[in-house]
Motif scaffolding. Structure first.
Motif, PDB file in Angstrom:
ATOM      1  N   ALA A 121      29.856  47.585  -2.325  1.00  0.00           N
ATOM      2  CA  ALA A 121      28.840  46.956  -3.166  1.00  0.00           C
ATOM      3  C   ALA A 121      28.157  45.869  -2.343  1.00  0.00           C
ATOM      4  CB  ALA A 121      29.472  46.350  -4.412  1.00  0.00           C
ATOM      5  N   LYS A 122      26.819  45.862  -2.377  1.00  0.00           N
ATOM      6  CA  LYS A 122      26.035  44.875  -1.636  1.00  0.00           C
ATOM      7  C   LYS A 122      25.180  44.104  -2.628  1.00  0.00           C
ATOM      8  CE  LYS A 122      22.384  44.537   1.815  1.00  0.00           C
ATOM      9  NZ  LYS A 122      21.512  45.272   2.724  1.00  0.00           N
ATOM     10  N   VAL A 123      25.245  42.784  -2.590  1.00  0.00           N
ATOM     11  CA  VAL A 123      24.438  41.952  -3.478  1.00  0.00           C
ATOM     12  C   VAL A 123      22.996  41.959  -2.986  1.00  0.00           C
ATOM     13  CG1 VAL A 123      24.064  39.623  -4.380  1.00  0.00           C
ATOM     14  CG2 VAL A 123      26.397  40.471  -4.043  1.00  0.00           C
ATOM     15  N   ILE A 124      22.085  42.299  -3.901  1.00  0.00           N
ATOM     16  CA  ILE A 124      20.657  42.315  -3.598  1.00  0.00           C
ATOM     17  C   ILE A 124      20.002  41.044  -4.146  1.00  0.00           C
ATOM     18  CG2 ILE A 124      18.471  43.496  -4.049  1.00  0.00           C
ATOM     19  CD1 ILE A 124      20.150  46.045  -4.484  1.00  0.00           C
ATOM     20  N   TYR A 125      20.434  40.641  -5.323  1.00  0.00           N
ATOM     21  CA  TYR A 125      19.824  39.508  -6.017  1.00  0.00           C
ATOM     22  C   TYR A 125      20.883  38.892  -6.914  1.00  0.00           C
ATOM     23  CZ  TYR A 125      16.360  36.965  -8.848  1.00  0.00           C
ATOM     24  OH  TYR A 125      15.617  36.000  -9.479  1.00  0.00           O
ATOM     25  N   ASP A 126      20.979  37.563  -6.923  1.00  0.00           N
ATOM     26  CA  ASP A 126      21.984  36.918  -7.771  1.00  0.00           C
ATOM     27  C   ASP A 126      21.549  35.499  -8.119  1.00  0.00           C
ATOM     28  OD1 ASP A 126      24.225  36.140  -9.158  1.00  0.00           O
ATOM     29  OD2 ASP A 126      25.601  36.353  -7.474  1.00  0.00           O
ATOM     30  N   THR A 127      21.310  35.276  -9.404  1.00  0.00           N
ATOM     31  CA  THR A 127      21.003  33.924  -9.882  1.00  0.00           C
ATOM     32  C   THR A 127      22.054  33.459 -10.884  1.00  0.00           C
ATOM     33  OG1 THR A 127      19.619  34.691 -11.728  1.00  0.00           O
ATOM     34  CG2 THR A 127      18.514  34.266  -9.607  1.00  0.00           C
ATOM     35  N   THR A 128      23.182  34.170 -10.951  1.00  0.00           N
ATOM     36  CA  THR A 128      24.205  33.813 -11.933  1.00  0.00           C
ATOM     37  C   THR A 128      24.882  32.502 -11.564  1.00  0.00           C
ATOM     38  OG1 THR A 128      25.874  35.143 -10.792  1.00  0.00           O
ATOM     39  CG2 THR A 128      24.675  36.199 -12.596  1.00  0.00           C
ATOM     40  N   THR A 129      25.393  31.856 -12.583  1.00  0.00           N
ATOM     41  CA  THR A 129      26.127  30.606 -12.410  1.00  0.00           C
ATOM     42  C   THR A 129      27.544  30.808 -12.938  1.00  0.00           C
ATOM     43  OG1 THR A 129      25.365  29.831 -14.569  1.00  0.00           O
ATOM     44  CG2 THR A 129      24.070  29.172 -12.642  1.00  0.00           C
ATOM     45  N   ALA A 130      28.393  29.849 -12.681  1.00  0.00           N
ATOM     46  CA  ALA A 130      29.776  29.932 -13.145  1.00  0.00           C
ATOM     47  C   ALA A 130      29.832  29.874 -14.670  1.00  0.00           C
ATOM     48  CB  ALA A 130      30.595  28.799 -12.549  1.00  0.00           C
ATOM     49  N   GLU A 131      30.869  30.476 -15.226  1.00  0.00           N
ATOM     50  CA  GLU A 131      31.100  30.441 -16.674  1.00  0.00           C
ATOM     51  C   GLU A 131      31.141  28.987 -17.133  1.00  0.00           C
ATOM     52  OE1 GLU A 131      31.579  33.030 -19.842  1.00  0.00           O
ATOM     53  OE2 GLU A 131      32.049  33.765 -17.852  1.00  0.00           O
ATOM     54  N   GLY A 132      30.434  28.687 -18.200  1.00  0.00           N
ATOM     55  CA  GLY A 132      30.400  27.332 -18.741  1.00  0.00           C
ATOM     56  C   GLY A 132      29.263  26.482 -18.197  1.00  0.00           C
ATOM     57  N   ASP A 133      28.657  26.886 -17.077  1.00  0.00           N
ATOM     58  CA  ASP A 133      27.503  26.170 -16.519  1.00  0.00           C
ATOM     59  C   ASP A 133      26.241  26.695 -17.181  1.00  0.00           C
ATOM     60  OD1 ASP A 133      29.127  24.763 -14.838  1.00  0.00           O
ATOM     61  OD2 ASP A 133      28.649  25.936 -13.053  1.00  0.00           O
ATOM     62  N   PRO A 134      25.169  25.894 -17.139  1.00  0.00           N
ATOM     63  CA  PRO A 134      23.894  26.401 -17.655  1.00  0.00           C
ATOM     64  C   PRO A 134      23.495  27.660 -16.883  1.00  0.00           C
ATOM     65  CG  PRO A 134      23.740  24.051 -17.179  1.00  0.00           C
ATOM     66  CD  PRO A 134      25.066  24.525 -16.646  1.00  0.00           C
ATOM     67  N   PRO A 135      22.817  28.594 -17.555  1.00  0.00           N
ATOM     68  CA  PRO A 135      22.454  29.840 -16.882  1.00  0.00           C
ATOM     69  C   PRO A 135      21.493  29.613 -15.720  1.00  0.00           C
ATOM     70  CG  PRO A 135      21.436  29.723 -19.053  1.00  0.00           C
ATOM     71  CD  PRO A 135      22.339  28.544 -18.933  1.00  0.00           C
ATOM     72  N   GLY A 136      21.571  30.510 -14.753  1.00  0.00           N
ATOM     73  CA  GLY A 136      20.626  30.506 -13.645  1.00  0.00           C
ATOM     74  C   GLY A 136      19.295  31.078 -14.110  1.00  0.00           C
ATOM     75  N   ASP A 137      18.430  31.335 -13.170  1.00  0.00           N
ATOM     76  CA  ASP A 137      17.082  31.835 -13.465  1.00  0.00           C
ATOM     77  C   ASP A 137      17.165  33.185 -14.175  1.00  0.00           C
ATOM     78  OD1 ASP A 137      14.398  32.415 -13.541  1.00  0.00           O
ATOM     79  OD2 ASP A 137      14.155  32.585 -11.377  1.00  0.00           O
ATOM     80  N   LEU A 138      16.595  33.259 -15.371  1.00  0.00           N
ATOM     81  CA  LEU A 138      16.547  34.494 -16.147  1.00  0.00           C
ATOM     82  C   LEU A 138      15.159  35.112 -16.153  1.00  0.00           C
ATOM     83  CD1 LEU A 138      18.832  33.498 -19.143  1.00  0.00           C
ATOM     84  CD2 LEU A 138      19.304  35.215 -17.406  1.00  0.00           C
ATOM     85  N   THR A 139      14.282  34.621 -15.284  1.00  0.00           N
ATOM     86  CA  THR A 139      12.935  35.164 -15.187  1.00  0.00           C
ATOM     87  C   THR A 139      13.009  36.603 -14.675  1.00  0.00           C
ATOM     88  OG1 THR A 139      12.221  32.942 -14.571  1.00  0.00           O
ATOM     89  CG2 THR A 139      10.633  34.718 -14.266  1.00  0.00           C
ATOM     90  N   VAL A 140      12.235  37.476 -15.275  1.00  0.00           N
ATOM     91  CA  VAL A 140      12.290  38.894 -14.925  1.00  0.00           C
ATOM     92  C   VAL A 140      11.543  39.191 -13.627  1.00  0.00           C
ATOM     93  CG1 VAL A 140      11.613  41.204 -15.695  1.00  0.00           C
ATOM     94  CG2 VAL A 140      12.611  39.592 -17.322  1.00  0.00           C
ATOM     95  N   GLU A 141      10.422  38.523 -13.380  1.00  0.00           N
ATOM     96  CA  GLU A 141       9.562  38.867 -12.246  1.00  0.00           C
ATOM     97  C   GLU A 141      10.267  38.795 -10.890  1.00  0.00           C
ATOM     98  OE1 GLU A 141       8.615  36.759 -14.745  1.00  0.00           O
ATOM     99  OE2 GLU A 141       7.223  38.118 -15.741  1.00  0.00           O
ATOM    100  N   PRO A 142      10.983  37.700 -10.563  1.00  0.00           N
ATOM    101  CA  PRO A 142      11.643  37.686  -9.242  1.00  0.00           C
ATOM    102  C   PRO A 142      12.716  38.768  -9.103  1.00  0.00           C
ATOM    103  CG  PRO A 142      11.669  35.493 -10.240  1.00  0.00           C
ATOM    104  CD  PRO A 142      11.123  36.439 -11.251  1.00  0.00           C
ATOM    105  N   LEU A 143      13.424  39.050 -10.182  1.00  0.00           N
ATOM    106  CA  LEU A 143      14.419  40.116 -10.175  1.00  0.00           C
ATOM    107  C   LEU A 143      13.752  41.447  -9.839  1.00  0.00           C
ATOM    108  CD1 LEU A 143      17.210  41.433 -10.933  1.00  0.00           C
ATOM    109  CD2 LEU A 143      16.305  41.571 -13.266  1.00  0.00           C
TER     110      LEU A 143
END
Length: 131
Positions: free
Chosen positions: A93-115
């Motif tokens: 598995a190779k990460v292409i894109y990742d804006t996730t944050t740790a559980e309990g932290d505010p969410p990372g970028d949820l914008t659709v366009e950069p994804l």
């Protein structure tokens, strides 16, 4: 009896696919503007948006949140977007894109366009290189 059971299973699977496509229509439609073979997949109850890289399904891009996509309209638990190139032939598995944050932290970028931009660029580049 088997025919009835299979038909019922197929109807339930189709209903799940329709629900998943409706929940993530913005992401799916944005991807479909740039790449082909966009779909939804779930193993158990884990939902992912997928882009097939090979016809045999051994290589594909899976898009989810921290873990998988929620089956409801509230995306707050996503924690951001992640896109992975999964290669079932070699088990990698190779990460292409990742804006996730740790559980309990505010969410990372949820914008659709950069994804969509990152996934489109990766998929088109991979397909150009590997045919």
């Amino acid at each position: 009896m088997t025919l009835t059971y299979l038909s019922a299973v197929q109807l339930l699977r189709r209903a799940d696919e329709d629900k998943a496509r409706a929940l993530y229509a913005d992401v799916i439609e944005a991807l479909e503007e740039h790449v082909t073979d966009v779909g939804v997949d779930w193993c158990g109850n884990e939902l992912n948006i997928t882009v097939q890289l090979t016809r045999d399904g051994e290589q594909y891009v899976a898009i989810a949140g921290r873990h998988s996509l929620p089956w409801h309209e509230d995306r707050s638990e996503l924690g951001g977007w992640t896109a992975l190139h999964l290669d079932n032939t070699y088990g990698t598995a190779k990460v292409i894109y990742d804006t996730t944050t740790a559980e309990g932290d505010p969410p990372g970028d949820l914008t659709v366009e950069p994804l969509v931009e990152e996934v489109t660029s990766y998929v088109n580049g991979w397909r150009a290189e590997h045919g």
